[in-house]
Write an enzyme that holds these catalytic residues in place. Structure first.
Site, mmCIF file in Angstrom:
data_model
loop_
_atom_site.group_PDB
_atom_site.id
_atom_site.type_symbol
_atom_site.label_atom_id
_atom_site.label_comp_id
_atom_site.label_asym_id
_atom_site.label_seq_id
_atom_site.Cartn_x
_atom_site.Cartn_y
_atom_site.Cartn_z
ATOM 1 N N ASP A 81 -36.352 86.149 13.090
ATOM 2 C CA ASP A 81 -37.226 85.824 11.963
ATOM 3 C C ASP A 81 -36.447 85.868 10.658
ATOM 4 O OD1 ASP A 81 -37.363 88.787 12.791
ATOM 5 O OD2 ASP A 81 -37.984 88.842 10.694
ATOM 6 N N ASN A 124 -33.916 97.194 15.435
ATOM 7 C CA ASN A 124 -32.748 97.713 14.724
ATOM 8 C C ASN A 124 -31.593 98.093 15.637
ATOM 9 O OD1 ASN A 124 -34.267 97.317 12.454
ATOM 10 N ND2 ASN A 124 -34.542 99.484 11.977
ATOM 11 N N HIS A 131 -42.241 89.726 12.935
ATOM 12 C CA HIS A 131 -40.918 90.210 13.323
ATOM 13 C C HIS A 131 -40.569 89.854 14.774
ATOM 14 C CE1 HIS A 131 -37.661 92.223 11.540
ATOM 15 N NE2 HIS A 131 -37.846 93.458 11.973
ATOM 16 N N TYR A 175 -46.621 95.003 19.117
ATOM 17 C CA TYR A 175 -45.874 94.103 18.233
ATOM 18 C C TYR A 175 -46.041 92.632 18.615
ATOM 19 C CZ TYR A 175 -43.645 98.523 17.038
ATOM 20 O OH TYR A 175 -43.419 99.824 16.636
ATOM 21 N N ASN A 188 -31.787 93.624 9.712
ATOM 22 C CA ASN A 188 -31.248 94.783 10.424
ATOM 23 C C ASN A 188 -30.883 94.474 11.876
ATOM 24 O OD1 ASN A 188 -31.503 96.409 8.163
ATOM 25 N ND2 ASN A 188 -33.539 97.148 8.726
ATOM 26 N N TYR A 243 -35.612 97.843 20.749
ATOM 27 C CA TYR A 243 -36.203 97.722 19.415
ATOM 28 C C TYR A 243 -35.256 96.987 18.465
ATOM 29 C CZ TYR A 243 -40.107 100.559 20.907
ATOM 30 O OH TYR A 243 -41.214 101.010 21.577
#
Length: 256
Positions: free
Chosen positions: A151, A126, A79, A74, A172, A124
């Site tokens: 973001d 969420n 994100h 990532y 989220n 992570y």
């Protein structure tokens, strides 16, 4: 940063000995200190309020959390710009991110002479509230000193927005943070514009996409400006400068 140790005032000494930098154990002999990262700094502490003449000096640390997903997969994606901002702050302020606590990569240090905790949740996006909520409670950081960086698809790429409080805007990660702060929304946040998905592109695919070369330049500029904004917020507090900052950001890519 000077190696000389200044003589602390009674107030500063009381602050540095407070539970904010220790575990919550009632027995002083069993307290696990996090003072070590601060020993290289002078002990005088500046106010983190807009006008020290009007309000008492605060010695309360800031918790600055960037939202993102852990792992090289990532790195550099839209994100993860929250992670990038924390990394940039750490680099510019000389803070080492080398501690794992409460599902987070944590760095303890100073911005100016104000104590800060830099946080990159490893749970992570969420579920990042699972890391931030417990850390805020553990270090007794008040809502007004919890800065969340994330973001924002509602802003053009590379445009920043600083707010004293607000909702989650269907983000989220931010929603999960609010849930783990007992539903409270009265904490500052810095959002970094990443633009919106073109055409009918899937939102998830867009968020996990890396920036184009032109977009990357805009993001790098935003990160530099974001470090200055965070430093100003920590050292001077929220004031009318937030409105001026947002106005400049709103029109910075407009061409005459």
């Amino acid at each position: 940063m000077s190696l000389a140790m200044a003589t602390p005032t009674a107030t500063a000494a009381a602050h540095l000995a407070s539970p904010l930098l220790f575990s919550s154990s009632p027995d002083p002999r069993s307290r696990r200190t996090l003072r070590a990262p601060f020993r290289r700094a002078r002990l005088a502490v500046v106010a983190s309020v807009p006008d020290p003449a009007d309000k008492p000096v605060e010695y309360t640390p800031w918790l600055i959390a960037g939202l993102g997903n852990p792992g090289s997969k990532y790195h550099g994606t839209r994100h993860n710009v929250g992670f990038e901002m924390v990394d940039r702050i750490a680099r510019d302020e000389g803070i080492t991110m080398n501690t794992i606590q409460s599902k987070s990569l944590l760095g303890v240090g100073l911005i100016g002479e104000v104590p800060v905790l830099l946080i990159k949740p490893q749970s992570y996006m969420n579920y990042c509230g699972e890391a931030i909520g417990p850390l805020a409670a553990y270090y007794q950081v008040p809502l007004r000193h919890i800065l969340v960086i994330y973001d924002d698809m509602s802003l053009p790429n590379g445009v920043l927005r600083l707010q004293r409080k607000g909702g989650h805007g269907r983000h989220n990660g931010l929603q999960n943070v609010i849930e783990h702060l007992d539903g409270c929304r009265e904490f500052p946040r810095l959002s970094i514009g990443i633009g919106s998905p073109p055409g009918k592109m899937d939102t998830r695919a867009f968020l996990l996409q890396k920036f184009s070369s032109e977009e990357r330049i805009q993001i790098d500029t935003a990160l530099e400006q974001g470090v200055d904004a965070v430093r100003t917020l920590v050292l001077k507090g929220s004031s009318g400068s937030i409105e001026r900052f947002n106005l400049v950001q709103k029109y910075k890519f407009n061409r005459a």
